[in-house]
Design a protein around this motif. Structure first.
Motif, PDB file in Angstrom:
ATOM      1  N   ASP A  40      -7.318  -6.209  -4.532  1.00 19.16           N
ATOM      2  CA  ASP A  40      -7.378  -6.469  -5.970  1.00 19.16           C
ATOM      3  C   ASP A  40      -8.075  -7.802  -6.251  1.00 19.16           C
ATOM      4  O   ASP A  40      -8.839  -7.923  -7.211  1.00 19.16           O
ATOM      5  N   ARG A  41      -7.817  -8.779  -5.403  1.00 19.78           N
ATOM      6  CA  ARG A  41      -8.457 -10.095  -5.580  1.00 19.78           C
ATOM      7  C   ARG A  41      -9.978  -9.979  -5.402  1.00 19.78           C
ATOM      8  O   ARG A  41     -10.754 -10.532  -6.181  1.00 19.78           O
ATOM      9  N   SER A  88       2.109   0.415  -6.703  1.00 20.44           N
ATOM     10  CA  SER A  88       1.313  -0.783  -6.421  1.00 20.44           C
ATOM     11  C   SER A  88      -0.125  -0.673  -6.933  1.00 20.44           C
ATOM     12  O   SER A  88      -0.966  -1.498  -6.603  1.00 20.44           O
ATOM     13  N   SER A 100      -6.979  -0.227  -6.893  1.00 20.06           N
ATOM     14  CA  SER A 100      -6.615  -0.758  -5.578  1.00 20.06           C
ATOM     15  C   SER A 100      -5.096  -0.775  -5.428  1.00 20.06           C
ATOM     16  O   SER A 100      -4.355  -0.724  -6.415  1.00 20.06           O
ATOM     17  N   GLU A 108       0.611  -8.374   5.357  1.00 22.82           N
ATOM     18  CA  GLU A 108       1.515  -9.346   4.726  1.00 22.82           C
ATOM     19  C   GLU A 108       2.901  -9.241   5.374  1.00 22.82           C
ATOM     20  O   GLU A 108       3.925  -9.215   4.705  1.00 22.82           O
ATOM     21  N   LYS A 162     -11.374  -8.273  -8.482  1.00 20.27           N
ATOM     22  CA  LYS A 162     -11.327  -9.162  -9.657  1.00 20.27           C
ATOM     23  C   LYS A 162     -12.504 -10.143  -9.631  1.00 20.27           C
ATOM     24  O   LYS A 162     -13.232 -10.284 -10.611  1.00 20.27           O
ATOM     25  N   LYS A 185      -3.439  -0.906  -9.127  1.00 18.77           N
ATOM     26  CA  LYS A 185      -4.032  -1.786 -10.140  1.00 18.77           C
ATOM     27  C   LYS A 185      -5.429  -1.265 -10.456  1.00 18.77           C
ATOM     28  O   LYS A 185      -6.243  -1.072  -9.557  1.00 18.77           O
ATOM     29  N   ASP A 197       0.824  -1.199   0.000  1.00 22.79           N
ATOM     30  CA  ASP A 197       0.000   0.000   0.000  1.00 22.79           C
ATOM     31  C   ASP A 197       0.862   1.254   0.000  1.00 22.79           C
ATOM     32  O   ASP A 197       2.063   1.198   0.195  1.00 22.79           O
ATOM     33  N   THR A 228      -1.703  -1.080 -15.021  1.00 19.56           N
ATOM     34  CA  THR A 228      -0.734  -0.561 -14.037  1.00 19.56           C
ATOM     35  C   THR A 228      -0.045   0.679 -14.614  1.00 19.56           C
ATOM     36  O   THR A 228      -0.206   0.987 -15.800  1.00 19.56           O
ATOM     37  N   HIS A 234      -3.591  -2.943  -2.887  1.00 18.92           N
ATOM     38  CA  HIS A 234      -3.308  -4.055  -1.981  1.00 18.92           C
ATOM     39  C   HIS A 234      -3.756  -5.329  -2.666  1.00 18.92           C
ATOM     40  O   HIS A 234      -4.837  -5.362  -3.266  1.00 18.92           O
ATOM     41  N   SER A 235      -2.955  -6.401  -2.550  1.00 25.25           N
ATOM     42  CA  SER A 235      -3.272  -7.620  -3.299  1.00 25.25           C
ATOM     43  C   SER A 235      -4.610  -8.221  -2.872  1.00 25.25           C
ATOM     44  O   SER A 235      -5.346  -8.753  -3.700  1.00 25.25           O
TER      45      SER A 235
END
Ligand SMILES: C[S@@+](CC[C@H](N)C(=O)[O-])C[C@H]1O[C@@H](n2cnc3c(N)ncnc32)[C@H](O)[C@@H]1O
Length: 316
Positions: free
Chosen positions: A269-270, A303, A263, A178, A273, A305, A2, A289, A265-266
């Motif tokens: 983003d998940r 970071s 977003s 994380e 998606k 997306k 982030d 990106t 943060h992974s």
């Protein structure tokens, strides 16, 4: 990761003392939203109006722009910026609301609209929030350990840290931050709070740093980056808000309307998606990106997306 850890000076190197927020993927957001005169656009995270300044003139005087933010303070510069954008570009009718994006139907109803054509969500915090020590988001300057996006919300980060269990704290730092040293950090926080309340940003940052093994204290990002991010996301229930905001967007968008989400943060983003696959015709098979020119000027873009979809006829 982030944007919290890549804070630094966000005045664009212009020497201004007023923090500014550079809108991320601005060209790409404007292009994928396919803006046209007369559209009703909801910016669910209007911030200081970086994206909004480009949207308002693009939808012309017959357009309607509805901006929301959980942070009432940030709506002050947004109001000024958008009045200027509307005047210069013969722009849209603008209305701004101190509401969460999950409440966008309320904002639309307040101006007599039931549906919208576009929704933008640009998640996370603004540089204007990070750069104000009194808001307590940043480990770079000392301030009260607050981190509430909405200053009228009941619990600050200090309140949350005072009562959360060690297990939940460790899981939060691991999942939302994380952070591989989550257990050591959670233990250090719980041990410290037995002796003294944790109420300042630098107090927490120092404590986190000291809890990490020596070899993990160097590196490109500050050792407290991930922990601060996790606590901020928990205090503001950012994942819960994202789920509710996406649902609200689908409920408010007219069929054929577009939803764009940025977003940082992974996990976010998940969520975006999977949500888009279920409710939209996806326009971005892979997330968009930032290009090298933007990365050079704005570290926050690293970071980012961007995903966008067209609401399905039967989505609800
Ligand atoms: C990354 S900034 C937006 C910046 C804006 N797009 C710009 O270019 O100036 C995110 C903003 O969203 C707000 N925010 C975060 N979560 C929110 C939510 N659930 N509802 C409404 N606003 C939210 C924050 O207070 C912050 O001002």
């Amino acid at each position: 990761m982030d944007e919290t850890g890549t804070n630094g000076s966000s005045d664009g190197g212009r020497g201004s003392r007023q923090p500014v927020h550079l809108p991320v993927l601005l060209r790409e957001v404007v292009a994928i939203l396919d803006l046209r005169e007369g559209l009703v656009v909801v910016d669910g995270t209007v911030g200081a109006g970086g994206h909004a300044r480009a949207i308002v003139p693009a939808i012309g005087p017959s357009g309607v722009f509805v901006g929301l933010d959980r942070d009432s303070e940030i709506l002050v510069p947004a109001r000024a910026a958008l009045a200027e954008a509307a005047a210069v570009g013969a722009g849209a009718r603008v209305s701004l609301h101190h509401l969460a994006h999950s409440q966008m139907h309320e904002a639309l109803a307040a101006i007599g609209q039931s549906r919208c054509d576009r929704v933008l969500l640009d998640l996370g915090v603004s540089s204007m929030q990070l750069d104000r020590p009194e808001r307590g988001f940043s480990f770079m300057a000392d301030g009260p350990l607050d981190m509430r996006m909405d200053a009228s919300a009941p619990n600050s980060a200090a309140d949350w840290l005072a009562s959360v269990s060690e297990q939940v704290l460790a899981d939060t730092i691991y999942q939302l931050g994380e952070e591989r040293y989550s257990r050591r950090i959670a233990r250090a926080i719980v041990e410290t709070r037995r002796r003294t309340p944790i109420v300042r940003t630098t107090q927490l940052a120092d404590l986190v740093r000291a809890a990490m093994p020596g070899h993990a204290r160097g590196g490109r990002i500050h050792p407290a980056t991930r922990t601060f991010q996790a606590i901020r996301m928990a205090v503001n229930d950012e994942l819960g808000e994202l789920e509710r905001g996406l649902q609200a967007a689908i409920a408010c968008l007219a069929p054929g309307g577009r939803l764009a989400v940025l977003s940082f943060h992974s996990i976010e983003d998940r969520v975006v998606k999977h949500f888009m696959r279920a409710h939209c015709h996806v326009l971005t098979k892979k997330p968009i990106t930032a290009m090298p020119d933007e990365l050079r000027d704005n570290p926050r873009a690293r970071s980012a997306k961007l995903r966008c979809g067209v609401r399905k006829e039967d989505a609800a």
